[in-house]
Design a protein around this motif. Sequence first.
Motif: not given
Length: 257
Positions: A2-7
């Motif tokens: 799944g797509y991971r939101t950048p930190s």
Amino acid sequence: DGYRTPSLPDYLLVSSSILLDLFLRCPACGTGSIVSMTSHLNGSALTLKWECEMCQEQSWSSQPRLSGRYWERNAKFVSAAHTTGLPLARVADFADVMGLAVPAQRTVHDLLVNLVLPSVDHVYVNHMRDVGRGVDVSIDGRYDSPGFCATNCTVSVIDLKTNLIMMVVNMHKRMRGIEGKSGRMEKEGVREGLKRIIALVYKIRSVCSDNDAKIGKMLREDVHFKDIKHLLDFWHLIKGINHDLRELAKKKSCPNI
């Protein structure tokens, strides 16, 4: 995967023109072109409202509100400036040069009176509840500029057991007892800070300070502090010894020190 939101950091500086590029199409439906758009700026908070060809009127804000009234980053801006001791006028000058949107003076005053100062008082009261009635404190002054040309001095008193700030005293060189001499501000700030703590029915067992002869003399001679033990900060004590050793090492008779 799944797509991971950048930190990312909580907040970033974003160019207005680049931000508006995101609104070339309606963010709500993703298809229609925006027919009209209005913007409203409240300090650092931006609100955009637009009409789309495909959907009804939409709006977007750059930050959330606190309790439906105050914009979060406006409150954080004022709180950060106040608690770090930054003059708000200088921060405003910096923002003006940067072209950065910040709260106006009226908004700053409103946030200080209604939100920031009551919050600081609340935290301070809770701190004082955690501090025992008999305390050992460390005390030191901070000047707004080096040397003997300082105008302001902030003296902080910290409880050594809890590491909580018990008292902060702001001194100005034009105040009574200082008479325009910057070197007197720290001593008078120490005196005032200790008196305020004693007035709150706290017994001060010991005071740790730097190796300032004026402070030591005051603690010995002022009857209000006759039962307080004066200790020297270890770092400042070693600093003085190191200075003496370096001076000795310069002599031909002591080359190996």
